[in-house]
Design a protein around this motif. Structure first.
Motif, mmCIF file in Angstrom:
data_model
loop_
_atom_site.group_PDB
_atom_site.id
_atom_site.type_symbol
_atom_site.label_atom_id
_atom_site.label_comp_id
_atom_site.label_asym_id
_atom_site.label_seq_id
_atom_site.Cartn_x
_atom_site.Cartn_y
_atom_site.Cartn_z
ATOM 1 N N TRP A 95 8.906 -8.850 -3.598
ATOM 2 C CA TRP A 95 9.853 -8.227 -4.507
ATOM 3 C C TRP A 95 9.963 -6.733 -4.238
ATOM 4 O O TRP A 95 8.962 -6.067 -4.012
ATOM 5 C CB TRP A 95 9.409 -8.382 -5.956
ATOM 6 C CG TRP A 95 8.986 -9.737 -6.412
ATOM 7 C CD1 TRP A 95 7.770 -10.331 -6.222
ATOM 8 C CD2 TRP A 95 9.755 -10.656 -7.188
ATOM 9 N NE1 TRP A 95 7.725 -11.555 -6.843
ATOM 10 C CE2 TRP A 95 8.934 -11.790 -7.437
ATOM 11 C CE3 TRP A 95 11.049 -10.629 -7.717
ATOM 12 C CZ2 TRP A 95 9.374 -12.881 -8.180
ATOM 13 C CZ3 TRP A 95 11.489 -11.723 -8.454
ATOM 14 C CH2 TRP A 95 10.659 -12.832 -8.676
ATOM 15 N N GLN A 96 11.172 -6.193 -4.325
ATOM 16 C CA GLN A 96 11.412 -4.750 -4.333
ATOM 17 C C GLN A 96 11.546 -4.299 -5.784
ATOM 18 O O GLN A 96 12.324 -4.873 -6.556
ATOM 19 C CB GLN A 96 12.699 -4.417 -3.562
ATOM 20 C CG GLN A 96 13.124 -2.965 -3.626
ATOM 21 C CD GLN A 96 12.322 -2.077 -2.706
ATOM 22 O OE1 GLN A 96 12.054 -2.449 -1.571
ATOM 23 N NE2 GLN A 96 11.924 -0.906 -3.197
ATOM 24 N N ILE A 97 10.779 -3.277 -6.186
ATOM 25 C CA ILE A 97 10.848 -2.767 -7.554
ATOM 26 C C ILE A 97 11.960 -1.729 -7.655
ATOM 27 O O ILE A 97 11.869 -0.650 -7.063
ATOM 28 C CB ILE A 97 9.513 -2.149 -7.988
ATOM 29 C CG1 ILE A 97 8.371 -3.167 -7.855
ATOM 30 C CG2 ILE A 97 9.597 -1.635 -9.417
ATOM 31 C CD1 ILE A 97 7.001 -2.597 -8.169
ATOM 32 N N GLU A 98 13.004 -2.055 -8.394
ATOM 33 C CA GLU A 98 14.082 -1.113 -8.662
ATOM 34 C C GLU A 98 13.890 -0.504 -10.054
ATOM 35 O O GLU A 98 12.901 -0.803 -10.736
ATOM 36 C CB GLU A 98 15.439 -1.820 -8.558
ATOM 37 C CG GLU A 98 15.704 -2.447 -7.196
ATOM 38 C CD GLU A 98 15.899 -1.430 -6.082
ATOM 39 O OE1 GLU A 98 16.022 -0.225 -6.400
ATOM 40 O OE2 GLU A 98 15.924 -1.831 -4.904
ATOM 41 N N PRO A 143 0.792 -1.241 0.000
ATOM 42 C CA PRO A 143 0.000 0.000 0.000
ATOM 43 C C PRO A 143 0.819 1.284 0.000
ATOM 44 O O PRO A 143 0.318 2.328 -0.425
ATOM 45 C CB PRO A 143 -0.833 -0.114 1.286
ATOM 46 C CG PRO A 143 -0.107 -1.094 2.142
ATOM 47 C CD PRO A 143 0.549 -2.051 1.206
ATOM 48 N N THR A 144 2.081 1.242 0.439
ATOM 49 C CA THR A 144 2.868 2.481 0.527
ATOM 50 C C THR A 144 4.247 2.403 -0.121
ATOM 51 O O THR A 144 4.805 3.440 -0.487
ATOM 52 C CB THR A 144 3.058 2.896 2.002
ATOM 53 O OG1 THR A 144 3.714 1.832 2.711
ATOM 54 C CG2 THR A 144 1.716 3.192 2.658
ATOM 55 N N ASP A 145 4.828 1.216 -0.286
ATOM 56 C CA ASP A 145 6.204 1.078 -0.754
ATOM 57 C C ASP A 145 6.273 0.520 -2.179
ATOM 58 O O ASP A 145 5.296 -0.014 -2.709
ATOM 59 C CB ASP A 145 6.993 0.152 0.179
ATOM 60 C CG ASP A 145 7.067 0.705 1.594
ATOM 61 O OD1 ASP A 145 6.892 1.921 1.764
ATOM 62 O OD2 ASP A 145 7.276 -0.096 2.528
ATOM 63 N N SER A 146 7.465 0.614 -2.783
ATOM 64 C CA SER A 146 7.706 0.052 -4.125
ATOM 65 C C SER A 146 7.989 -1.446 -3.996
ATOM 66 O O SER A 146 9.055 -1.944 -4.377
ATOM 67 C CB SER A 146 8.879 0.771 -4.799
ATOM 68 O OG SER A 146 8.610 2.129 -4.971
ATOM 69 N N VAL A 147 7.011 -2.164 -3.483
ATOM 70 C CA VAL A 147 7.150 -3.587 -3.182
ATOM 71 C C VAL A 147 5.893 -4.305 -3.638
ATOM 72 O O VAL A 147 4.779 -3.775 -3.534
ATOM 73 C CB VAL A 147 7.370 -3.812 -1.660
ATOM 74 C CG1 VAL A 147 7.449 -5.289 -1.330
ATOM 75 C CG2 VAL A 147 8.633 -3.094 -1.205
ATOM 76 N N ILE A 148 6.054 -5.529 -4.149
ATOM 77 C CA ILE A 148 4.928 -6.367 -4.558
ATOM 78 C C ILE A 148 5.139 -7.779 -4.025
ATOM 79 O O ILE A 148 6.257 -8.162 -3.662
ATOM 80 C CB ILE A 148 4.766 -6.403 -6.097
ATOM 81 C CG1 ILE A 148 6.077 -6.856 -6.766
ATOM 82 C CG2 ILE A 148 4.304 -5.063 -6.631
ATOM 83 C CD1 ILE A 148 5.987 -6.973 -8.275
ATOM 84 N N ILE A 149 4.065 -8.548 -3.961
ATOM 85 C CA ILE A 149 4.158 -9.972 -3.623
ATOM 86 C C ILE A 149 3.462 -10.782 -4.700
ATOM 87 O O ILE A 149 2.517 -10.320 -5.330
ATOM 88 C CB ILE A 149 3.529 -10.310 -2.249
ATOM 89 C CG1 ILE A 149 2.114 -9.726 -2.145
ATOM 90 C CG2 ILE A 149 4.416 -9.886 -1.113
ATOM 91 C CD1 ILE A 149 1.353 -10.201 -0.920
ATOM 92 N N SER A 150 3.950 -12.008 -4.902
ATOM 93 C CA SER A 150 3.338 -12.914 -5.874
ATOM 94 C C SER A 150 3.256 -14.309 -5.281
ATOM 95 O O SER A 150 4.051 -14.676 -4.412
ATOM 96 C CB SER A 150 4.144 -12.941 -7.179
ATOM 97 O OG SER A 150 5.464 -13.426 -6.943
ATOM 98 N N GLY A 151 2.272 -15.079 -5.735
ATOM 99 C CA GLY A 151 2.112 -16.462 -5.290
ATOM 100 C C GLY A 151 2.076 -17.393 -6.477
ATOM 101 O O GLY A 151 1.423 -17.104 -7.490
ATOM 102 N N ASN A 152 2.781 -18.525 -6.386
ATOM 103 C CA ASN A 152 2.893 -19.401 -7.553
ATOM 104 C C ASN A 152 2.267 -20.771 -7.345
ATOM 105 O O ASN A 152 1.726 -21.092 -6.276
ATOM 106 C CB ASN A 152 4.350 -19.525 -8.002
ATOM 107 C CG ASN A 152 5.218 -20.284 -7.001
ATOM 108 O OD1 ASN A 152 4.736 -20.985 -6.109
ATOM 109 N ND2 ASN A 152 6.529 -20.146 -7.153
#
Length: 355
Positions: free
Chosen positions: A186-189, A169-178
């Motif tokens: 993940w951190q988005i660079e 909700p606030t950071d350049s970060v995402i999560i994924s499920g496989n």
């Protein structure tokens, strides 16, 4: 549900409107006055929440089923097509999917482009201004202004399909499920993704249709991660760190397909299962609050659920069913129930048959 979209009263659960559209994704507008619905043909429909009336249908047609609808940082509607069935036969999904951006909350298309490969799910990260899509074995990051792929990153959680993705909700970060029961953060660079941590969910059965079907950040600055997998009728809650499971929500009679944060809240989620049952949860906001709510048993709890008025809840083991008072968390009544095998269809049935 794949055959219609439903609008419910959040307090009572009463059905207010049944929208006659083949629905596979829904999203409320920020003002919560409109409901956007993606259908099987590649169209986005806009309905008035109060009346249930159709306001508009998108002018442009995408190829395939609209599996995700959201918004970019400027308030424009985003939509993506993909394969809606999360099963072991995902190799049968071979068509390239499409991302579309509308002009604000209108039926007019401002941008449409192909992913050049099959996709499953999408999200938009406001902190970075980038969109992410999931595919077989990797996550792709997109420039939504130009319709260009910036880069992609292989999933270190395995070579299977990445079923779901969500944004912090606030950071350049995402999560994924496989499909291999792993959640990756993940951190988005600028030109790549960095793995921050991985959570490996326990597989209860080795069921062929296994995988993380849904994962979400909590609304309170992403303190918790909620996720589920097909065989389990529960939602697992993870805190900071690797495999730090701090809680589990039980009460669904069938496999949980999806989890969503209730708009405008930080500690409420709604979850839906394969049996078309939806559950609205109000959650503790701190790990210590979760610990305070835990009850320990000598035997394994196989099922649990709340009464229709939430005043009581039930836990069932292989030997006994207990009725609890919700505010005090004290046992009101116990019933011996030897031979209990699995799950009970509804709490209403328990009340009628036992209590």
């Amino acid at each position: 549900t794949g055959d219609s979209a439903m609008i419910f009263d959040q307090s009572s659960g009463e059905t207010l409107h049944k929208l006659l559209v083949t629905a596979y994704s829904v999203c409320l507008t920020p003002d919560e006055e409109r409901l956007l619905v993606g259908d099987q043909r590649g169209l986005v429909h806009c309905f008035d929440v109060d009346s249930g009336a159709l306001v508009w249908t998108s002018e442009d047609l995408m190829n395939g089923c609209v599996v995700w609808i959201g918004f970019d940082g400027e308030g424009n509607v985003l939509a993506g097509t993909g394969h809606h069935q999360k099963t072991i036969c995902w190799d049968n999904h071979n068509e390239s999917d499409v991302i579309m951006k509308l002009n604000g909350i209108t039926p007019e298309t401002s941008l449409k482009f192909s992913c050049d490969e099959p996709a499953w799910h999408y999200t938009f990260n406001k902190a970075s201004g980038k969109m992410a899509s999931t595919h077989k074995g990797h996550v792709a990051i997109w420039d939504i202004e130009k319709g260009e792929k910036l880069f992609q990153e292989e999933d270190e959680g395995g070579s299977g399909c990445i079923y779901c993705i969500d944004t912090h909700p606030t950071d350049s970060v995402i999560i994924s499920g496989n499909s291999e029961l792993k959640v990756t953060e993940w951190q988005i660079e600028e030109d790549h993704l960095v793995v921050l941590r991985q959570i490996e969910l326990p597989c209860l059965s080795g069921w062929a249709y296994g995988g993380v079907w849904s994962c979400r950040y909590s609304g309170d600055e992403g303190k918790f991660i909620y996720c589920t997998e097909p065989h389990s009728q529960s939602i697992k809650i993870y805190g900071e760190g690797v495999n730090n499971k701090v809680g589990e929500l039980k009460g669904h009679p069938e496999c949980v397909n999806c989890i969503n944060i209730v708009p405008g809240t930080t500690n409420e989620i709604i979850s839906c299962d394969r049996g078309k049952i939806s559950v609205l949860w109000q959650l503790p906001q701190k790990e210590e609050d979760i610990d305070a709510c835990k009850q320990e048993f000598d035997e394994v709890v196989l099922w649990s659920g709340f009464s229709p008025d939430n005043a009581h809840f039930v836990t069932a083991t292989s030997k006994v069913i207990r009725l609890w008072d919700t505010p005090s968390q004290k046992v009101v009544k116990s019933v011996d129930f030897p031979g209990y095998y699995g799950k009970l269809a509804t709490v209403v049935g328990i009340w009628e048959d036992i209590f």
